[in-house]
Design an enzyme around this catalytic site. Structure first.
Site, PDB file in Angstrom:
ATOM      1  N   ALA A  92       0.828  -1.213   0.000  1.00 19.55           N
ATOM      2  CA  ALA A  92       0.000   0.000   0.000  1.00 19.55           C
ATOM      3  C   ALA A  92       0.856   1.255   0.000  1.00 19.55           C
ATOM      4  O   ALA A  92       0.413   2.321   0.425  1.00 19.55           O
ATOM      5  CB  ALA A  92      -0.971   0.012   1.183  1.00 19.55           C
ATOM      6  N   HIS A 130      11.024   9.100  -0.908  1.00 19.60           N
ATOM      7  CA  HIS A 130      10.450   7.754  -0.940  1.00 19.60           C
ATOM      8  C   HIS A 130      10.982   6.986  -2.143  1.00 19.60           C
ATOM      9  O   HIS A 130      11.244   7.563  -3.208  1.00 19.60           O
ATOM     10  CB  HIS A 130       8.917   7.811  -0.991  1.00 19.60           C
ATOM     11  CG  HIS A 130       8.378   8.387  -2.267  1.00 19.60           C
ATOM     12  ND1 HIS A 130       7.950   7.606  -3.321  1.00 19.60           N
ATOM     13  CD2 HIS A 130       8.207   9.676  -2.669  1.00 19.60           C
ATOM     14  CE1 HIS A 130       7.530   8.386  -4.306  1.00 19.60           C
ATOM     15  NE2 HIS A 130       7.674   9.645  -3.946  1.00 19.60           N
ATOM     16  N   HIS A 175      12.015   2.512  -3.550  1.00 20.91           N
ATOM     17  CA  HIS A 175      12.261   1.104  -3.235  1.00 20.91           C
ATOM     18  C   HIS A 175      13.757   0.894  -2.991  1.00 20.91           C
ATOM     19  O   HIS A 175      14.480   0.333  -3.821  1.00 20.91           O
ATOM     20  CB  HIS A 175      11.767   0.217  -4.375  1.00 20.91           C
ATOM     21  CG  HIS A 175      10.290   0.294  -4.611  1.00 20.91           C
ATOM     22  ND1 HIS A 175       9.364   0.217  -3.582  1.00 20.91           N
ATOM     23  CD2 HIS A 175       9.565   0.445  -5.756  1.00 20.91           C
ATOM     24  CE1 HIS A 175       8.142   0.308  -4.091  1.00 20.91           C
ATOM     25  NE2 HIS A 175       8.240   0.458  -5.402  1.00 20.91           N
ATOM     26  N   ARG A 233       3.760  -5.847   5.288  1.00 22.87           N
ATOM     27  CA  ARG A 233       2.505  -6.551   5.025  1.00 22.87           C
ATOM     28  C   ARG A 233       2.680  -8.037   5.294  1.00 22.87           C
ATOM     29  O   ARG A 233       3.804  -8.555   5.276  1.00 22.87           O
ATOM     30  CB  ARG A 233       2.110  -6.322   3.558  1.00 22.87           C
ATOM     31  CG  ARG A 233       0.758  -6.860   3.142  1.00 22.87           C
ATOM     32  CD  ARG A 233       0.488  -6.486   1.698  1.00 22.87           C
ATOM     33  NE  ARG A 233      -0.851  -6.851   1.270  1.00 22.87           N
ATOM     34  CZ  ARG A 233      -1.332  -6.593   0.055  1.00 22.87           C
ATOM     35  NH1 ARG A 233      -0.583  -5.963  -0.841  1.00 22.87           N
ATOM     36  NH2 ARG A 233      -2.564  -6.963  -0.263  1.00 22.87           N
ATOM     37  N   TYR A 236      -7.171  10.471   4.302  1.00 20.59           N
ATOM     38  CA  TYR A 236      -7.270   9.027   4.087  1.00 20.59           C
ATOM     39  C   TYR A 236      -8.704   8.545   4.268  1.00 20.59           C
ATOM     40  O   TYR A 236      -9.216   7.757   3.464  1.00 20.59           O
ATOM     41  CB  TYR A 236      -6.346   8.291   5.054  1.00 20.59           C
ATOM     42  CG  TYR A 236      -6.355   6.790   4.872  1.00 20.59           C
ATOM     43  CD1 TYR A 236      -5.562   6.191   3.899  1.00 20.59           C
ATOM     44  CD2 TYR A 236      -7.161   5.974   5.664  1.00 20.59           C
ATOM     45  CE1 TYR A 236      -5.573   4.814   3.719  1.00 20.59           C
ATOM     46  CE2 TYR A 236      -7.184   4.598   5.491  1.00 20.59           C
ATOM     47  CZ  TYR A 236      -6.391   4.028   4.519  1.00 20.59           C
ATOM     48  OH  TYR A 236      -6.421   2.662   4.347  1.00 20.59           O
ATOM     49  N   SER A 260      -7.380   6.551  -0.307  1.00 21.96           N
ATOM     50  CA  SER A 260      -7.271   5.268   0.374  1.00 21.96           C
ATOM     51  C   SER A 260      -7.416   4.130  -0.634  1.00 21.96           C
ATOM     52  O   SER A 260      -8.301   4.144  -1.484  1.00 21.96           O
ATOM     53  CB  SER A 260      -8.354   5.148   1.460  1.00 21.96           C
ATOM     54  OG  SER A 260      -9.641   5.213   0.901  1.00 21.96           O
ATOM     55  N   LYS A 262      -6.666 -10.050  -9.061  1.00 22.42           N
ATOM     56  CA  LYS A 262      -6.021 -10.787  -7.963  1.00 22.42           C
ATOM     57  C   LYS A 262      -6.984 -11.802  -7.366  1.00 22.42           C
ATOM     58  O   LYS A 262      -8.129 -11.476  -7.058  1.00 22.42           O
ATOM     59  CB  LYS A 262      -5.539  -9.816  -6.885  1.00 22.42           C
ATOM     60  CG  LYS A 262      -4.753 -10.499  -5.765  1.00 22.42           C
ATOM     61  CD  LYS A 262      -4.134  -9.490  -4.830  1.00 22.42           C
ATOM     62  CE  LYS A 262      -5.167  -8.759  -4.012  1.00 22.42           C
ATOM     63  NZ  LYS A 262      -4.569  -7.878  -3.002  1.00 22.42           N
TER      64      LYS A 262
END
Length: 356
Positions: free
Chosen positions: A85, A140, A142, A164, A279, A285, A293
């Site tokens: 997320a 921000h 990865h 997660r 949010y 959100s 999925k």
């Protein structure tokens, strides 16, 4: 098509098939070229915007260095783990940056490689620490954890992150590579065209769903040491736990993202004032939802849970969850099904010497 086969000689049929195949390859190549051109254009625009900001603040290049206020000399680094997320949370930061007067910057590494070269580590640490025009700043990307004190920096950034459930994260990433999401639905994904479900992949012993693919959250928190990326390393797990407790300001979990945002707003209002309401309003959100999925079966889940790698990643997840719930229990209270941030519960007294 059947009538066409009857009427067309075999040689022409073969030629038609070959022509169609070449045409499809050509179109795919053109699409790939367009995507690469778009990425290059985005980078060029970003560099141009950075130069404009630097020029705006430079004052002819001879401005005297003035110490920044504590509220301004702040850096937050969100070294986001894929499929936790992170896009939903990051877009809240983007929505608030103009109102709360801070800068948001994406750390775009080549092919999303989370490990920087040693020279890039030096450049990154030096750059973000001395880039006054970008303070206060929210970075921000990865990228795995990077210890700033290793490079002689006096003031460390504030690290935050979200993790997660390991299997849920892997399932989401598996389908994301094949079907993308509703954030950029037209973008061609690396595994596009592969219709195999996650259950089918596990049953067939596929590489994209192998237990080794679970090994991601631990190395992201462990850092840039080689042992961090040694799949199944107990040392890496212990180091990740140590960093989570000692180097991270707050680590939340995807399953309780709203509570994570609420705690950040209470503790760091300079950046996150208004984040909880934003949010809850629903505008950002769950912004990025993976397409097509399918939840894994109980049999698939049980098979993955037999792996030592899952056991270690799950141990780390449970450790992070326990720490987050401990922090939350001392910061908020529940009333009528709603969480409320506690008012300050300490004060100063018996102050000596007495002022005249």
């Amino acid at each position: 098509m059947g009538l066409l086969r009857i009427m067309m000689p075999p040689k022409l049929q073969l030629l038609a098939v070959l022509t169609f195949g070449v045409l499809m390859l050509f179109l795919e190549n053109q699409i790939q070229n367009l995507e690469e051109s778009r990425e290059k254009l985005e980078r060029a625009i970003a560099r141009h915007e950075v130069r404009e900001i630097e020029q705006r603040h430079s004052m002819d290049g001879s401005r005297q260095e003035i110490a920044l206020d504590d509220d301004e000399d702040i850096l937050i680094i969100y070294n986001r783990v894929p499929k936790t997320a992170s896009t939903s949370f990051t877009n809240i930061a983007y929505d608030l940056c103009a109102k709360n007067k801070y800068h948001v910057l994406h750390i775009n590494t080549t092919k999303n490689n989370p490990v920087m070269s040693l020279q890039d580590q030096v450049r990154f640490v030096k750059n973000v620490s001395s880039w006054r025009e970008m303070k206060p700043g929210f970075y921000h990307g990865h990228v795995s954890f990077l210890d700033f004190t290793k490079f002689g920096v006096k003031k460390k950034p504030i690290y935050i992150n979200v993790i997660r459930d390991p299997i849920e994260r892997l399932v989401s990433y598996y389908y994301f590579l094949r079907f993308g999401d509703d954030y950029r639905p037209g973008l061609r994904r690396r595994k596009q065209g592969d219709k195999k479900t996650f259950d089918e992949c596990v049953a067939a012993g596929g590489s994209d769903c192998a237990p080794e693919k679970l090994w991601l959250q631990i190395p992201f928190f462990c850092g840039h040491s080689s042992e961090c990326w040694n799949v199944g390393s107990r040392w890496a797990l212990d180091q990740a736990k140590y960093n989570l407790v000692n180097e991270y300001f707050l680590v939340g979990v995807t399953e309780e993202l709203e509570d994570f945002i609420m705690l950040l707003e209470a503790a760091l209002p300079r950046f996150f004032r208004g984040a909880t309401e934003l949010y809850r309003s629903g505008k950002k959100s769950h912004l990025r939802k993976t397409t097509e999925k399918k939840a894994p079966s109980k049999e698939t889940t049980a098979k993955l849970q037999q792996s030592d790698i899952w056991k270690m990643e799950n141990e780390f997840y449970e450790f992070a969850l326990e720490q987050f719930q401990f922090v939350r229990a001392h910061a908020v209270r529940e009333k009528d099904g709603e969480l409320y941030v506690l008012a300050p519960n300490f004060f100063y007294e018996k102050i000596y010497p007495k002022s005249n």
